[in-house]
Each structure stands twice: as C-alpha cells, then as structure tokens.
Design an enzyme around this catalytic site. Structure first.
Site, PDB file in Angstrom:
ATOM      1  N   GLU A  15      -5.855  -8.219  -0.725  1.00 45.93           N
ATOM      2  CA  GLU A  15      -6.182  -8.014   0.682  1.00 45.93           C
ATOM      3  C   GLU A  15      -7.619  -7.538   0.769  1.00 45.93           C
ATOM      4  O   GLU A  15      -8.000  -6.551   0.153  1.00 45.93           O
ATOM      5  CB  GLU A  15      -5.255  -7.017   1.381  1.00 45.93           C
ATOM      6  CG  GLU A  15      -5.591  -6.852   2.865  1.00 45.93           C
ATOM      7  CD  GLU A  15      -4.618  -5.962   3.620  1.00 45.93           C
ATOM      8  OE1 GLU A  15      -3.415  -5.984   3.277  1.00 45.93           O
ATOM      9  OE2 GLU A  15      -5.049  -5.239   4.520  1.00 45.93           O
ATOM     10  N   GLU A  30       0.800  -1.226   0.000  1.00 43.12           N
ATOM     11  CA  GLU A  30       0.000   0.000   0.000  1.00 43.12           C
ATOM     12  C   GLU A  30       0.834   1.278   0.000  1.00 43.12           C
ATOM     13  O   GLU A  30       0.409   2.305   0.527  1.00 43.12           O
ATOM     14  CB  GLU A  30      -0.981  -0.008   1.181  1.00 43.12           C
ATOM     15  CG  GLU A  30      -2.003  -1.128   1.082  1.00 43.12           C
ATOM     16  CD  GLU A  30      -2.938  -1.221   2.278  1.00 43.12           C
ATOM     17  OE1 GLU A  30      -2.745  -0.464   3.255  1.00 43.12           O
ATOM     18  OE2 GLU A  30      -3.858  -2.053   2.256  1.00 43.12           O
TER      19      GLU A  30
END
Length: 810
Positions: A272, A188
């Site tokens: 995710e 991320e």
C-alpha cells in the site's frame, strides 16, 4: 616583418588570448552537462516484476462507481483496467468487507453472523468481474480491514476468521468464477505468526493451495524479521508486504525495505502506497514506482485507492487515479496519476524481469531522476522507464543495448507532469532507430518517459458530462432491488444497510441494518449509519418509515457535511433520534463528535415490530421534527446550512427503513417507485455540456415511460425511458422486471416508427432487423429474482422516442 605588422600581430594575439580567457571563464561558470551513458543489458540479473495496481477498499472508496449510468460507468472502468486505454492496472486489491468503517465508509460482509452466507453482497465482486473482463491477466488480492464481531468472540486472530476468509475465497470461485491470487491477514493491525501458519494449512486442505499469502500488510517489513527465527511462519508466507515504504503522503524520494527482507529470498511488495490527490500526487507516484525497486527490491506497487467514487464530504475525497463523485450526473475526471501509472503498466507485464545493472539513478544522483529497465519473457523486447521529477535541466542519455535484447526501433512515450493540459500526458513523442545498438535521448525535467520495443499502447478519449446537482424530490421505496443488495446511492459509513423483505406485516422490500453487534474495528467505532445525496441540498425534509426490531434507537440525519478522518462518528450534521420507549432528541454533531442535544422530549412508546414515520425538516435556521405526522419539536439553529441525508441505528439495533423521501416544501410528493439500480434520476446541470452522444448531457428531459402490463407468475415486463437527449440523438434505459417467480433469461423487443437507429448498447445483446430491435440478456444479468429487476441502456440517433416494448422469458 615591419614594425607596424608586428605590432598589429601582437594586438590580434592579445585580443585572441583575451577572448579565450572570457570563453574559458564562461565555461567555468556554466559548464555543459555531460551526457550520461546507460547500458541496457539483457544478461543482467533481476527480480520478477509482479505489477502496478491499486486498492478498492480500506474505505468504501469505490462505492458510487457501481451506481453510475452508462456509458460513463464503462468509460471509467476502461480507464482503470482496459489495456492500452488508461491506467491499465495489473493488480486489483479489494477489501473483504467487515460491516465496519475502514476510512471512507463500511463494506458489507459476506457473513454478518455465524449462520449467514451471501456471496453477492457489496460491489467488490462486480468490480473484480469488470476488471477481469477487461484484463484477464489482472492479479486479484483480498485483504480484511475489519470483520464481523462474532468472529472469535471479537478476536480477529482466530480459527473463525480463517474459516471466514476461506468462505470468501469459495464465494469468489464458485459464485463469481474469480481466482484470487493473493490473500492477506488484517490490514495494519500487526500479526499472529501461528495464525498465518494455520491459514496456510487451511488453504492447502480446502483446495486453495495456489493462493499466495501476504504478511503482514503493515508499516515496514517486520514480518521478515519475525521469520528469521520462526521457520513455520517463514514457510507459510509467500510475500512480505510493507506499507508506505517511501513515507506517508510524501515525495517518495527514498523507498527502502530492509536488508533482512531483501536477503530473505521472499517476494517483496509495496502493498500500500499513495493516499495522494489524483493529480497532485503524480510526481510522488512517478518516483515511487521506480524507486521501490531500485531502493528496496519491491516488485509490486499498489496505490491507495483505485478511485475516489465518494462524495466530497468524506476524507480523502480526491485520492486515487480518478474521481467519480456524481453518479446522478455521470461526471468523472481522470487524473495525472492514471497516466503516470500507464507509463509503466502499458509498457510491461507481470512476469517480466527487472535488469538490475540497467536500473538506478541518472549519473548516480537521485536529484537527476531514476530509471528502471525490464525485459520481456521473450528475452528480446524491453522497456526502460525514466523519471526526472527533481531534475533542473535537460539531460542527454546515451543508451547501449546488449545481452541479446532487440537492437531494433524503439518507441518513446512521455508524460509532462509540469503541465495541466491532458494533451501532454502519455504522448507518443518519437521513434528512434539505434545504430549498432546505440541511441540517444534528451529528457526534460518533470517528465516520465517510457522507452520500449513493444507496441499496442494507447490513450482513451472518452469525455465526461458536466457536473450537476442531484434534483429534488427524490424517493426510494426499495422495492426494485433484489434481497441482499445495497440501495442506490446509499453509502454505508458504519454497519451494513441491506435490502430485505420487509417485516412487521409489511409487504415489499425495505432496508435493514444487518450488523447485530459491534464489529471488529479497524478505525474508531461509531453507531451504524449511511448517507445519501447532494452536499448542496439545504432547505428540505427527509422522511422515512422505521421499524425497530429490538430495544434501541433509529435516526434520520440531515444537512450532513464533513466527516472526521479515521473517526466516522464525527460528522457535521443534525439528527432526529427516536428510541423504542418514545424518547426523542434533535441533536447537532460536528467532526469532533461533540454530540449536543438541542431539543428533546417523549411520545408514546414506539415499541418494536411496529412501523412509524419519522421526518426531519429544514427551512433556513428552523429545524422541525415529526413522528407519525405529529410535530414533536422545533428548534432554531443555523450551524449547518446544507448537506446530505442519512439513516442510522444504535450499535446493536437491526432496524428497518422504508419509503425514503427527500422533498422541498411541507407536503411530501405522492409515493413513487424505487429508482432503477442502473438509471440515474433527473439532474440540474451546473454547466452546459456539449450536445453530442459522447458527452451524454447531464440534464434529463421529461420522461414518458412505456411499459407492458404487470407480469404474471414466471413472466417478465419491460419499461423504457429516455434519460438524456440532444439534437439528433438520445440515451434511453430499459428496466426488465420479473413477476412473482424468478426467471432465467429474457428477451425484449420493440419497433421504431421514426427511423431511429441504435449506435451503442450496454448490458444487453443487441440485434436489429430494419426498424425491429431485439435485446437479449448477457451472461451476468439473465437471472432475475422474483419481483426483482435488471436494466440495459443504449445511445440512439434520431428523435427521442418511447416505443411499446415487450418482454418474454423462456
């Protein structure tokens, strides 16, 4: 016909018309729901299914699992990974530790500094080994959240980091016999396209060409857009991975990827998802697993996290498919999420093909629910998974099987997510024999169904002990651990606290903070610290010996409670902080990181390279600090009434800690050895568990250890102790210790004198002959470092006993 009969006929006719009018009116008000036809066509095109799994990492969420006693630890692992038992995960994604907090803690790096490499640090290696042992076909994924600060001078997107990741792959292969299937970049944190190109080249040149690269484990599928105009990047990457494509912690009703991603020809993953409670997130999970493929053609669903094996004061303490917050009691709980996952994983396998024309929304309406169909690699067997989370009434589904698929008997399994009764999860409800390839099934609202021609599914029945508080006093000298390991129950929140040979002229083992500079952070920065213990501890003293290695501070933490989400510096706690110059502070902190000094002073310089003893005591609202047994300050503050203990250092301080003690009263108990890494300390139960071996009562009776004399160089010794007992049975742990030289292989023997028999053993190869018992090492615990130890355990029938044990080593 006479007038009377005609009149009667008219009356009857009028009544019939009136009745029909009423009936038609009722039909108009409440029409019967039409059956929905679904064709399961084996000739349909579709993408290859990669699996459903979860993440260990992004926050130390598996930390306490490794410290669980047996048999509970193996039971939990079976529920996570064992086929036909529980969640039966098909993918395990692990954090590549970076010495920095990544949500619920920090995981240790395999390279703290540029000149350092240790392939056994942390618990992720162990977890991957355990997953592989249960399911050899499970796919393994590695991803970094943070990294040590020396990489690229603090720049993650560097050649240093590429070499660092390749070293990690080498550790997996050469030290743990693990094949990593997929590797990501920086979780991320965007992407450097050239870095991925260089990573691909490094993998090819260093023997890891089979490792597939995922980009970029970020929100959305921007990597697919970048690849349109960057051929080198497009060719370097194998999978586009997007996070929370169904929305963050939402209903997961709509799960799109992007047109560019779908048309790219690349594999797409929901790399995710989740972040939901292990029970309350089950309906969202049921939607998302199906709808990721229907809406966005994503062929893998990876839940965050695997398990919440953390204490309840940390953020997201009930996320995953199970919770395991109390290794000292052995308590754990399996959530609805596990059974939702099982409704796909136990009925499919990676390599199966989705059938696009046989997947979609019931009756074309999202509110009715969704279904996906997949066919086996044998092109005959198939499974259809149906979810009806948003339906408001029963629906009849008429199935027609064609395209070469089996038209034989189908088995139906179901989970009722409207129920709080575990008996309603993963239930084999019926078998149906199609007629001419056709059959019908009525599905109820709020269910997940698996309709399959396969067999071999199952549901585990292991039972957890009751919750129990962690008893005081508690102490750890750290001498029983191998160098490089983590101390039992000590959970890193920032930095890395690791067992080392003591410095400062002291013999034995100590815990050292290993990160010499600020790491490359994933979330908010903080100074290194680690927590341990029970949130119910209130009036106690924590003490430890401390040695500063350079200028900076060391600290003890007490009454530690809630920790800030994504901001680990914010902690409800008190601190005794002492610098090398002799300045000290008693500090109160909170989740907003409002560090407030409530008492301070100065003592003679502590210096560096010298050992000192710090203690921080709590009695009601009175807080007392001592340095080298001299009380230096006391203060009244009742803000925090209970919580864990901890140790910490300043950001660049590599201090050492020894002789950790937590006790009630003003006088510490006599020093005791470190707890065995696999044994649990005594527990005060909060409920009375069933008195049976499967329940493994959490209350520990008094222990009368039996041991051999201290081993000579190259020899070994063994100590046996009873850790649980109940009418007719008991549980024991045996610790095997090496002498002053390392050993490679061991055998422990003893003889029962009271007719006892062993019903189950773990971490050892058991054989018996009458009353004689022999236990030999297994493949993973035969090698013990000098003065190190390992352990095995067993359940036995009969009266608890501690026979004399002997240990020999080749």
């Amino acid at each position: 016909m006479n007038q009377r009969r005609m009149t009667t006929a008219r009356v009857v006719a009028a009544a019939v018309v009136a009745l029909l009018s009423v009936v038609m009116s009722l039909v108009a008000v409440s029409p019967a729901r039409a059956a929905v036809s679904i064709t399961i066509n084996g000739g349909s095109g579709g993408r290859t299914f990669d699996g459903v799994g979860a993440i260990s990492g992004g926050g130390g969420n598996s930390r306490l699992l490794v410290d669980y006693p047996e048999p509970q630890r193996s039971q939990i692992l079976d529920y996570l990974f064992k086929p036909g038992f529980g969640a039966s995960m098909q993918i395990l994604k692990v954090e590549i530790g970076g010495d920095t907090n990544s949500t619920d803690g920090a995981e240790p790096s395999h390279r703290h500094t540029s000149g350092d490499l240790d392939c056994d640090r942390g618990y992720e290696w162990w977890l991957m080994e355990q997953a592989k042992a249960r399911n050899p076909n499970i796919k393994l994924v590695g991803l970094a959240w943070g990294a040590p600060g020396w990489l690229g001078g603090g720049n993650f997107w560097s050649q240093d980091t590429i070499n660092y990741l390749v070293d990690w792959l080498g550790c997996a292969k050469n030290s743990h016999n693990l094949t990593i299937d997929y590797l990501g970049g920086w979780n991320e944190k965007g992407r450097d396209l050239n870095w991925y190109v260089n990573l691909n080249s490094a993998l090819d040149s260093r023997g890891f060409g089979n490792v597939k690269i995922i980009a970029s484990d970020d929100w959305g599928f921007g990597a697919a857009d970048d690849a349109v105009n960057n051929t080198a990047f497009r060719n370097a990457v194998d999978v586009y991975g997007g996070h929370y494509v169904c929305g963050y912690r939402g209903a997961q009703s709509s799960c799109p990827s992007s047109t560019t991603a779908i048309n790219s020809g690349k594999v797409l993953w929901a790399s995710e998802n989740g972040s939901d409670d292990y029970n309350d997130g089950a309906k969202a999970l049921a939607r998302g697993i199906n709808r990721d493929y229907i809406d966005g053609k994503m062929t893998a669903y990876i839940n965050w996290p695997v398990i919440a094996a953390i204490t309840p004061n940390l953020p997201f303490a009930t996320m995953g498919v199970a919770v395991a917050p109390q290794p000292w009691s052995g308590y754990y709980a399996i959530g609805k999420n596990a059974w939702v996952m099982a409704q796909t994983t136990q009925f499919t396998s990676p390599g199966w093909k989705y059938l696009d024309s046989s997947s979609g929304y019931i009756g074309g309406n999202r509110n009715n629910g969704s279904y996906v169909s997949l066919k086996s690699t044998n092109n005959s067997d198939y499974s259809t998974i149906v979810e009806t989370m948003d339906a408001t009434s029963a629906q009849t589904l008429n199935f027609s099987v064609t395209g070469g698929l089996s038209t034989g008997q189908v088995h139906v399994w179901a989970t009722n997510l409207n129920s709080g009764n575990p008996a309603d999860y993963l239930v084999h409800t019926s078998d149906i024999t199609p007629s001419g390839g056709n059959f019908s099934l009525t599905v109820q609202p709020g269910y997940v169904y698996s309709i399959t021609t396969t067999t071999g599914q199952g549901k585990g029945t292991a039972t957890s002990p009751a919750r129990g508080s962690m008893a005081l006093p508690y102490s750890d000298t750290f001498d029983s651990y191998a160098v490089g390991r983590e101390a039992k129950y000590l959970s890193d929140m920032q930095g890395s606290f690791e067992v080392v040979s003591c410095g400062g002229g002291r013999s034995g083992r100590c815990v050292r903070q290993m990160a010499p500079r600020q790491p490359i952070l994933w979330t908010g920065g903080s100074h290194p610290y680690a927590l341990l213990g029970d949130l119910g501890w209130n009036n106690y003293t924590v003490s430890a010996d401390v040695m500063l290695e350079q200028s900076g501070y060391a600290e003890l933490i007490g009454r530690a409670g809630a920790q800030h989400s994504f901001g680990p510096e914010g902690l409800n706690a008190y601190y005794l902080r002492v610098t090398d110059t002799g300045s000290w502070q008693i500090i109160r902190n909170n989740t907003d990181n409002a560090m407030t000094t409530i008492r301070s002073g100065t003592v003679a310089s502590l210096g560096t390279g010298r050992w000192h003893t710090l203690s921080l005591g709590f009695s009601g609202s009175t807080i007392t600090a001592k340095i080298d047994s001299t009380q230096v300050g006391t203060v009244t503050d009742g803000t925090w009434g209970a919580g864990q203990i901890g140790i910490g250092t300043s950001t660049t301080e590599t201090a050492q800690f020894d002789n950790l003690q937590i006790y009630t009263g003003s006088v510490p108990p006599s020093p005791s050895p470190s707890p065995s890494p696999s044994a649990s300390p005594s527990v005060s139960p909060s409920a009375s568990p069933s008195a049976s071996p499967s329940a493994s009562p959490s209350a520990s009776p008094s222990v009368s250890p039996s041991s051999s004399p201290p081993p000579d160089s190259g020899a070994c010794s063994a100590t046996i102790e009873t850790v649980n007992s109940w009418p007719g049975g008991f549980q024991s742990n045996v610790t095997v210790r090496a002498g002053s030289s390392a050993i490679n292989g061991w055998t422990v023997k003893w003889t029962w004198t009271g007719g006892q028999t062993i019903s189950q053993a773990w971490n050892g190869d058991l054989s018996t002959s009458g009353s004689e018992v022999t236990v030999r090492n297994v493949s993973y615990n035969g090698s013990i470092a000098a003065e190190g130890s390992t352990s095995f355990g067993f359940l036995a029938n009969g009266s608890a006993a501690t026979p004399t044990v002997t240990c020999t080593s080749p």
